[in-house]
Scaffold this motif. Sequence first.
Motif, PDB file in Angstrom:
ATOM      1  N   TRP A 174       0.884  -1.210  -0.112  1.00  0.00           N
ATOM      2  CA  TRP A 174       0.044  -0.182  -0.015  1.00  0.00           C
ATOM      3  C   TRP A 174       0.889   1.321   0.045  1.00  0.00           C
ATOM      4  O   TRP A 174       1.754   1.404   0.877  1.00  0.00           O
ATOM      5  N   VAL A 175       0.906   1.913  -1.085  1.00  0.00           N
ATOM      6  CA  VAL A 175       1.604   3.188  -1.164  1.00  0.00           C
ATOM      7  C   VAL A 175       1.008   4.332  -1.478  1.00  0.00           C
ATOM      8  O   VAL A 175      -0.058   4.304  -2.071  1.00  0.00           O
ATOM      9  N   SER A 176       1.685   5.684  -1.145  1.00  0.00           N
ATOM     10  CA  SER A 176       1.304   6.910  -1.828  1.00  0.00           C
ATOM     11  C   SER A 176       1.589   6.891  -3.422  1.00  0.00           C
ATOM     12  O   SER A 176       2.318   6.108  -3.683  1.00  0.00           O
ATOM     13  N   LEU A 177       1.231   8.063  -4.016  1.00  0.00           N
ATOM     14  CA  LEU A 177       1.404   8.105  -5.539  1.00  0.00           C
ATOM     15  C   LEU A 177       3.313   7.941  -5.702  1.00  0.00           C
ATOM     16  O   LEU A 177       3.693   7.771  -6.424  1.00  0.00           O
ATOM     17  N   ASP A 178       3.722   8.660  -4.657  1.00  0.00           N
ATOM     18  CA  ASP A 178       5.132   8.918  -4.865  1.00  0.00           C
ATOM     19  C   ASP A 178       6.029   7.751  -4.258  1.00  0.00           C
ATOM     20  O   ASP A 178       7.048   7.742  -3.939  1.00  0.00           O
ATOM     21  N   GLY A 179       5.185   6.471  -3.698  1.00  0.00           N
ATOM     22  CA  GLY A 179       5.880   5.432  -3.403  1.00  0.00           C
ATOM     23  C   GLY A 179       5.987   5.430  -2.137  1.00  0.00           C
ATOM     24  O   GLY A 179       6.812   4.546  -1.290  1.00  0.00           O
ATOM     25  N   ILE A 180       5.595   6.028  -0.996  1.00  0.00           N
ATOM     26  CA  ILE A 180       5.603   6.075   0.213  1.00  0.00           C
ATOM     27  C   ILE A 180       4.622   5.105   0.900  1.00  0.00           C
ATOM     28  O   ILE A 180       3.562   4.941   0.898  1.00  0.00           O
ATOM     29  N   PHE A 181       5.309   4.325   1.826  1.00  0.00           N
ATOM     30  CA  PHE A 181       4.582   3.285   2.769  1.00  0.00           C
ATOM     31  C   PHE A 181       4.809   3.180   4.252  1.00  0.00           C
ATOM     32  O   PHE A 181       4.512   2.587   4.839  1.00  0.00           O
ATOM     33  N   ASP A 182       5.217   4.521   4.847  1.00  0.00           N
ATOM     34  CA  ASP A 182       5.520   4.778   6.022  1.00  0.00           C
ATOM     35  C   ASP A 182       4.331   4.694   6.689  1.00  0.00           C
ATOM     36  O   ASP A 182       3.432   5.429   6.571  1.00  0.00           O
ATOM     37  N   ALA A 183       4.355   3.911   7.987  1.00  0.00           N
ATOM     38  CA  ALA A 183       3.194   3.613   8.802  1.00  0.00           C
ATOM     39  C   ALA A 183       2.855   4.748   9.580  1.00  0.00           C
ATOM     40  O   ALA A 183       1.881   5.318   9.799  1.00  0.00           O
TER      41      ALA A 183
ATOM     42  N   GLU B 159       9.529   5.995   4.477  1.00  0.00           N
ATOM     43  CA  GLU B 159      10.050   4.892   3.981  1.00  0.00           C
ATOM     44  C   GLU B 159       9.381   4.382   2.686  1.00  0.00           C
ATOM     45  O   GLU B 159       8.165   4.618   2.344  1.00  0.00           O
ATOM     46  N   ARG B 160      10.074   3.963   1.821  1.00  0.00           N
ATOM     47  CA  ARG B 160       9.664   3.252   0.414  1.00  0.00           C
ATOM     48  C   ARG B 160       9.991   1.652   0.574  1.00  0.00           C
ATOM     49  O   ARG B 160      10.692   1.306   1.269  1.00  0.00           O
ATOM     50  N   PRO B 161       9.120   0.962   0.009  1.00  0.00           N
ATOM     51  CA  PRO B 161       9.001  -0.321   0.056  1.00  0.00           C
ATOM     52  C   PRO B 161      10.050  -1.022  -0.805  1.00  0.00           C
ATOM     53  O   PRO B 161      10.445  -2.339  -0.611  1.00  0.00           O
TER      54      PRO B 161
END
Length: 181
Positions: free
Chosen positions: A9-18, A149-151
Amino acid sequence: MRQLIITQWVSLDGIFDAGSMDKWWMPFDSTSRQQYIQDTINTCEIMLYGRKTYQMLYPYWSSFKHNEQGVADKLNKGKKYVLSLTLTTGPWENTTVIRSIEEVKEIKKEDGGYILVQGSGSLNKPLLEAGLVDELRLLINPAIIGTGERPFQENISCNLQFSSFHPLGKDVILLTYRPEK
Protein backbone atom coordinates in the motif's frame (compact mmCIF):
# COMPACT_ATOMS: atom_id res chain seq x y z
CA MET A 1 3.73 -25.14 -5.73
CA ARG A 2 2.45 -22.13 -3.86
CA GLN A 3 2.33 -18.66 -5.37
CA LEU A 4 3.95 -15.81 -3.49
CA ILE A 5 2.17 -12.47 -3.73
CA ILE A 6 3.59 -9.21 -2.45
CA THR A 7 1.09 -6.47 -1.83
CA GLN A 8 2.18 -2.94 -0.94
CA TRP A 9 0.00 0.00 0.00
CA VAL A 10 1.73 3.18 -1.14
CA SER A 11 1.27 6.87 -1.82
CA LEU A 12 1.57 8.05 -5.43
CA ASP A 13 5.25 8.83 -4.84
CA GLY A 14 5.92 5.40 -3.34
CA ILE A 15 5.81 6.11 0.40
CA PHE A 16 4.50 3.34 2.65
CA ASP A 17 5.57 4.79 5.95
CA ALA A 18 3.18 3.70 8.72
CA GLY A 19 3.86 6.95 10.61
CA SER A 20 2.26 9.06 7.87
CA MET A 21 -0.72 6.86 7.00
CA ASP A 22 -3.05 9.60 8.22
CA LYS A 23 -1.94 11.62 5.16
CA TRP A 24 -1.73 9.03 2.38
CA TRP A 25 -3.93 6.14 3.55
CA MET A 26 -6.80 7.25 5.76
CA PRO A 27 -8.27 9.99 3.51
CA PHE A 28 -8.80 7.47 0.70
CA ASP A 29 -10.70 4.77 2.53
CA SER A 30 -13.60 3.26 0.61
CA THR A 31 -15.81 0.21 0.67
CA SER A 32 -14.13 -1.16 -2.46
CA ARG A 33 -10.63 -0.75 -0.99
CA GLN A 34 -11.72 -2.42 2.25
CA GLN A 35 -13.27 -5.30 0.30
CA TYR A 36 -10.11 -5.79 -1.77
CA ILE A 37 -7.98 -5.93 1.39
CA GLN A 38 -10.38 -8.33 3.12
CA ASP A 39 -10.47 -10.63 0.09
CA THR A 40 -6.67 -10.61 -0.26
CA ILE A 41 -6.06 -11.47 3.38
CA ASN A 42 -8.92 -13.93 3.79
CA THR A 43 -8.02 -15.97 0.70
CA CYS A 44 -4.32 -16.43 1.42
CA GLU A 45 -3.15 -19.59 3.13
CA ILE A 46 0.05 -18.24 4.64
CA MET A 47 1.19 -14.78 5.68
CA LEU A 48 4.89 -13.95 5.57
CA TYR A 49 6.22 -10.96 7.48
CA GLY A 50 9.50 -9.28 8.20
CA ARG A 51 10.27 -8.63 11.86
CA LYS A 52 9.28 -4.93 11.91
CA THR A 53 5.88 -5.46 10.32
CA TYR A 54 5.20 -8.50 12.48
CA GLN A 55 6.03 -6.60 15.66
CA MET A 56 3.88 -3.67 14.53
CA LEU A 57 0.83 -5.78 13.62
CA TYR A 58 0.88 -8.36 16.43
CA PRO A 59 -0.06 -6.13 19.41
CA TYR A 60 -2.82 -4.39 17.45
CA TRP A 61 -4.53 -7.35 15.77
CA SER A 62 -4.06 -9.93 18.53
CA SER A 63 -6.26 -7.82 20.82
CA PHE A 64 -9.31 -8.31 18.57
CA LYS A 65 -11.69 -11.20 19.24
CA HIS A 66 -14.71 -10.53 16.97
CA ASN A 67 -13.31 -10.48 13.42
CA GLU A 68 -12.96 -6.71 13.45
CA GLN A 69 -12.58 -5.11 10.00
CA GLY A 70 -13.43 -8.49 8.46
CA VAL A 71 -9.83 -9.77 8.78
CA ALA A 72 -8.99 -10.08 12.49
CA ASP A 73 -9.88 -13.77 12.63
CA LYS A 74 -7.68 -14.62 9.65
CA LEU A 75 -4.79 -12.48 10.90
CA ASN A 76 -5.00 -14.02 14.36
CA LYS A 77 -5.66 -17.65 13.51
CA GLY A 78 -4.00 -17.99 10.11
CA LYS A 79 -0.61 -19.53 9.53
CA LYS A 80 2.16 -16.96 9.79
CA TYR A 81 5.88 -16.99 9.18
CA VAL A 82 8.17 -14.21 10.28
CA LEU A 83 11.59 -13.98 8.64
CA SER A 84 13.95 -12.69 11.31
CA LEU A 85 17.52 -13.14 12.44
CA THR A 86 16.77 -11.68 15.87
CA LEU A 87 13.41 -13.11 17.00
CA THR A 88 13.50 -16.51 18.65
CA THR A 89 9.74 -16.98 19.00
CA GLY A 90 6.64 -15.40 17.57
CA PRO A 91 3.98 -14.79 20.21
CA TRP A 92 1.15 -14.33 17.70
CA GLU A 93 -0.93 -17.49 17.32
CA ASN A 94 0.25 -19.91 14.58
CA THR A 95 3.58 -18.13 14.03
CA THR A 96 6.79 -19.84 12.99
CA VAL A 97 10.05 -17.92 12.98
CA ILE A 98 12.27 -18.68 10.00
CA ARG A 99 15.81 -17.47 9.38
CA SER A 100 16.44 -17.47 5.64
CA ILE A 101 15.12 -17.04 2.13
CA GLU A 102 16.02 -20.72 1.65
CA GLU A 103 13.26 -21.60 4.12
CA VAL A 104 10.81 -19.47 2.12
CA LYS A 105 11.83 -21.44 -0.98
CA GLU A 106 10.93 -24.68 0.82
CA ILE A 107 7.55 -23.35 1.96
CA LYS A 108 6.84 -22.17 -1.58
CA LYS A 109 7.53 -25.67 -2.94
CA GLU A 110 4.64 -27.07 -0.92
CA ASP A 111 1.20 -27.56 -2.40
CA GLY A 112 -1.47 -25.18 -1.21
CA GLY A 113 -2.81 -21.66 -1.34
CA TYR A 114 -0.79 -18.54 -1.83
CA ILE A 115 1.69 -16.87 0.48
CA LEU A 116 0.89 -13.22 1.17
CA VAL A 117 3.57 -10.66 1.98
CA GLN A 118 2.10 -7.31 3.00
CA GLY A 119 3.84 -4.22 4.29
CA SER A 120 7.19 -5.93 4.84
CA GLY A 121 9.42 -3.76 2.66
CA SER A 122 12.63 -5.43 3.83
CA LEU A 123 11.48 -8.70 2.22
CA ASN A 124 10.88 -7.26 -1.26
CA LYS A 125 14.50 -7.22 -2.40
CA PRO A 126 15.54 -10.71 -1.27
CA LEU A 127 12.31 -12.28 -2.50
CA LEU A 128 12.49 -10.59 -5.90
CA GLU A 129 16.21 -11.35 -6.29
CA ALA A 130 15.61 -15.01 -5.42
CA GLY A 131 12.90 -15.23 -8.10
CA LEU A 132 10.26 -16.20 -5.54
CA VAL A 133 7.67 -13.52 -6.35
CA ASP A 134 4.81 -14.50 -8.63
CA GLU A 135 2.86 -11.28 -8.38
CA LEU A 136 3.40 -7.74 -7.12
CA ARG A 137 0.28 -5.74 -6.26
CA LEU A 138 0.55 -2.02 -5.62
CA LEU A 139 -2.44 -0.34 -4.01
CA ILE A 140 -1.72 3.28 -4.94
CA ASN A 141 -3.36 6.08 -3.00
CA PRO A 142 -3.54 9.52 -4.71
CA ALA A 143 -1.33 11.50 -2.34
CA ILE A 144 2.22 12.77 -2.67
CA ILE A 145 4.06 12.76 0.65
CA GLY A 146 7.64 13.54 -0.37
CA THR A 147 9.51 11.79 2.42
CA GLY A 148 9.26 8.55 4.32
CA GLU A 149 10.00 4.88 4.00
CA ARG A 150 9.72 3.25 0.61
CA PRO A 151 8.94 -0.42 -0.02
CA PHE A 152 11.78 -0.93 -2.48
CA GLN A 153 15.31 -0.52 -1.23
CA GLU A 154 18.20 0.97 -3.12
CA ASN A 155 20.28 -1.39 -5.23
CA ILE A 156 17.37 -3.48 -6.38
CA SER A 157 16.78 -4.10 -10.04
CA CYS A 158 13.86 -6.08 -11.39
CA ASN A 159 11.89 -5.93 -14.62
CA LEU A 160 8.16 -6.41 -14.35
CA GLN A 161 5.35 -7.18 -16.77
CA PHE A 162 2.03 -5.40 -16.40
CA SER A 163 -0.80 -7.75 -15.52
CA SER A 164 -3.84 -5.70 -14.56
CA PHE A 165 -5.29 -2.37 -13.49
CA HIS A 166 -8.29 -2.05 -11.21
CA PRO A 167 -9.73 1.28 -10.02
CA LEU A 168 -11.11 1.39 -6.50
CA GLY A 169 -13.07 4.12 -4.77
CA LYS A 170 -11.69 7.60 -4.03
CA ASP A 171 -9.20 7.44 -6.93
CA VAL A 172 -7.21 4.56 -5.44
CA ILE A 173 -5.88 2.14 -8.06
CA LEU A 174 -4.61 -1.40 -7.86
CA LEU A 175 -1.77 -2.18 -10.26
CA THR A 176 -0.64 -5.78 -10.63
CA TYR A 177 2.68 -6.84 -12.11
CA ARG A 178 4.50 -10.10 -12.59
CA PRO A 179 8.28 -10.35 -12.63
CA GLU A 180 9.75 -11.22 -16.01
CA LYS A 181 10.88 -14.82 -16.00
